[in-house]
Structure formats: structure tokens, C-alpha cells
Design a protein around this motif. Sequence first.
Motif, short mmCIF file in Angstrom:
data_model
loop_
_atom_site.label_atom_id
_atom_site.label_comp_id
_atom_site.label_asym_id
_atom_site.label_seq_id
_atom_site.Cartn_x
_atom_site.Cartn_y
_atom_site.Cartn_z
N ARG A 181 -16.41 5.51 -9.77
CA ARG A 181 -15.70 6.37 -10.71
C ARG A 181 -16.70 7.10 -11.61
O ARG A 181 -17.48 6.48 -12.30
CB ARG A 181 -14.70 5.55 -11.53
N TYR A 239 -7.43 7.41 1.11
CA TYR A 239 -6.11 8.00 0.89
C TYR A 239 -6.23 9.39 0.26
O TYR A 239 -5.59 10.35 0.68
CB TYR A 239 -5.26 7.11 -0.02
N GLN A 240 -7.07 9.48 -0.78
CA GLN A 240 -7.23 10.75 -1.49
C GLN A 240 -7.82 11.82 -0.57
O GLN A 240 -7.39 12.98 -0.59
CB GLN A 240 -8.12 10.56 -2.73
N GLN A 249 0.84 -1.19 0.00
CA GLN A 249 0.00 0.00 0.00
C GLN A 249 0.88 1.25 0.00
O GLN A 249 2.03 1.20 0.44
CB GLN A 249 -0.91 0.00 1.23
N PRO A 250 0.36 2.38 -0.47
CA PRO A 250 1.17 3.60 -0.47
C PRO A 250 1.35 4.21 0.91
O PRO A 250 2.21 5.07 1.11
CB PRO A 250 0.38 4.54 -1.38
N LEU A 294 -10.20 2.09 0.00
CA LEU A 294 -8.85 2.49 0.41
C LEU A 294 -8.38 3.70 -0.39
O LEU A 294 -7.90 4.69 0.17
CB LEU A 294 -7.87 1.33 0.20
N GLU A 295 -8.51 3.63 -1.70
CA GLU A 295 -8.06 4.73 -2.56
C GLU A 295 -8.76 6.03 -2.20
O GLU A 295 -8.14 7.10 -2.15
CB GLU A 295 -8.33 4.39 -4.03
N THR A 296 -10.07 5.93 -1.92
CA THR A 296 -10.84 7.13 -1.59
C THR A 296 -10.38 7.72 -0.26
O THR A 296 -10.22 8.94 -0.12
CB THR A 296 -12.34 6.80 -1.53
N GLU A 352 -5.19 13.03 1.84
CA GLU A 352 -4.17 13.85 1.17
C GLU A 352 -4.72 15.23 0.80
O GLU A 352 -3.96 16.18 0.69
CB GLU A 352 -3.68 13.11 -0.08
N ARG A 394 -10.74 -1.99 -2.35
CA ARG A 394 -9.64 -1.22 -2.95
C ARG A 394 -10.08 0.21 -3.25
O ARG A 394 -9.33 1.16 -3.02
CB ARG A 394 -9.15 -1.91 -4.24
N VAL A 395 -11.31 0.38 -3.74
CA VAL A 395 -11.82 1.73 -3.99
C VAL A 395 -11.98 2.48 -2.68
O VAL A 395 -11.69 3.68 -2.58
CB VAL A 395 -13.15 1.68 -4.77
#
Length: 329
Positions: free
Chosen positions: A156, A322-323, A29-30, A318-320, A326, A315-316
Motif C-alpha cells: 500500500r 481482483y483489482q 471472497q468477492p 488476491l485483492e491486487t 476489474e 490477501r493483498v
Amino acid sequence: MKPLRFAVTPGEPAGIGPDLCLLLAADAQPHPLIAITSRDLLAERATQLGLAVSLLPVMPGQWPDQPAPAGSLYVWDTPLAAPVVPGQLDKANAAFVLETLTRAGQGCLDGQFAGMITAPVHKGVINESGIAFSGHTEFLADLTSTAQVVMMLATRGLRVALVTTHLPLRDIADAITAERVERVTRILHADMRDKFGIANPRILVCGLNPHAGEGGHLGREEIDIIEPTLARLRTEGMDLRGPLPADTLFTPKYLEHCDAVLAMYHDQGLPVLKYKGFGAAVNVTLGLPIIRTSVDHGTALDLAGSGKVDTGSLRVALETAYQMAENRP
């Protein structure tokens, strides 16, 4: 820059949440991601799935600053009350599920985590244990002393927030008040700006009635409640369009010029979103002082331990998260 550390709660231990977390561990993961759950549970499920995942113990005061390597997962061990059999609910573990949520939510409040991502819980078995529980959203609202939260699902190309959520259809019109529409719209606008980094959010608003009331012939909620509320908010600089008929709002002509849709009730907006992105959608709780995202599906008890689960929604989520973290100022 301070590391952005995140918590993930696998939810119902007999469901697919533990499987999803183990499958995610295949890829680095990032950001550091900490699973708050039983280490023994994950080890047993990994064996059942035939996965070689290194479970790395962490705890408060010993948080990692770097993401876990591919093939490994950070775990803040939270003991189970009873052994877990995939697919078989056990009310003895209800308090365990809520403890994982409390640890994650309080960790976000304390600044230990930049956000939390939740896998599905089973409301019924928690209530059968004698603990009153209506869902993640309400639990986290209580934990964070938040008076009003807003449910939004996103995939998306489309975000849909709701003025009302889990109400019978016969009760919805009475719940559409000027105060409620204003509160929800303010929360949506603020979080689009502060958590999604959109300086001037463009929001499309659905009418309540067919054809948005047809000039009052099919209902007056648009004339008496929704439009006057939107007009007041527009004077503050909010970019709000509507109320528009829901049957034409969800078309490219409108959606390509908006950042979010505000629907009046659950089955007005969410069927469209789930048709567009089921399995790749995320549930976001707006209005909280913390970041919380979740999957768009349930516990799937019949698939637990089978190896036949899709990690797309997690996964979406997680990505959301993170965004959003940030983007926060």
C-alpha cells in the motif's frame, strides 16, 4: 457481466500454501476462487489445523458462477504423487506442483480464469527431481510464450519494478543496456495503464550509481544509457522522472507524486519496499498476457501445519489480482 473467476495455486505442498488457502476460506471472497491442488492434501491439513472447511469439488465445464460461501473452498482436484508431511520436502511431488501451475496458467490463457494467484514453491526440490526450474516467473513466461517479463513488488502506497532481478552485483552494470531499460519501461508503463487503470502513469526512475552518477564522476551509465533512453520515451508522452539518486528518491517528497518506481536492480528497490510492507506486499509479474500475482514470502516449511501463519500477503495478492482484472478493458 461474466463472472470473474480466479485460480489460486498453493505451491509447495509441504509448505504453508495449503494452510493459507484453508485460512482464507473463513471469509467469503468477492469472486469465485478455485484452489488447484489435491483435495486430500487440503482435507488432511484442515484436520491438522483443526479447521472446519467445506471443500467443494469443481472442474472444467462445471465452474461456479458465484463465490463459495464463507467456510468453504472450491477445489479443482490435482492428484499428488506421494503423501505429504508438513515441513518435509519430497521431490516426488515436483511434477504435481508444476501441473497446478500449468492448469492455472493455461486456464487464464483460455479465458476460464481472470487471473491466478500463487503461493510459494520450493525451487530446490523441483530441480532435485530432475526438472529444470528457475521460478514461477520464468515458468509462466515460457507457458505464455512471453519474451520479456518484469518483476514488480507492491504494498500500500508503493510499487517497485526492476530492470534486472536475480543477478550478481558484478554483472548488473553490464546488464543495464538502453534496449533493456526501454523494454522494461514500456512494459511497466503499459501494465500500469492497462492492468492498474492509471491513464497516465507517473514513473520515477532510479539511477544505477550513487548520487545517480554525480554528473559522470561516479559512473556514466546515467549519462550514456539511462537518461537518453528516458528522453526518447518522453517524446512519446510517457511521464518519466529521473534518473534520480535512489537514496533520496524513496522519500515522501517524491513518492507522493508517483505511481511506480523503476529500480535498476533487486537490492536497490526491494529492501525499501519490504521494510514498508513486508507481510502485506504482493509480487506482480508484468508483461504477461495474463494476470499473475504472488505472495512476498517463501514456503516457511517450519510453520506448515502449525496454525501460526499470517495470511496478510496472500490477501493483498488476491485483492491486487481482483483489482487488475476489474481494471482491464
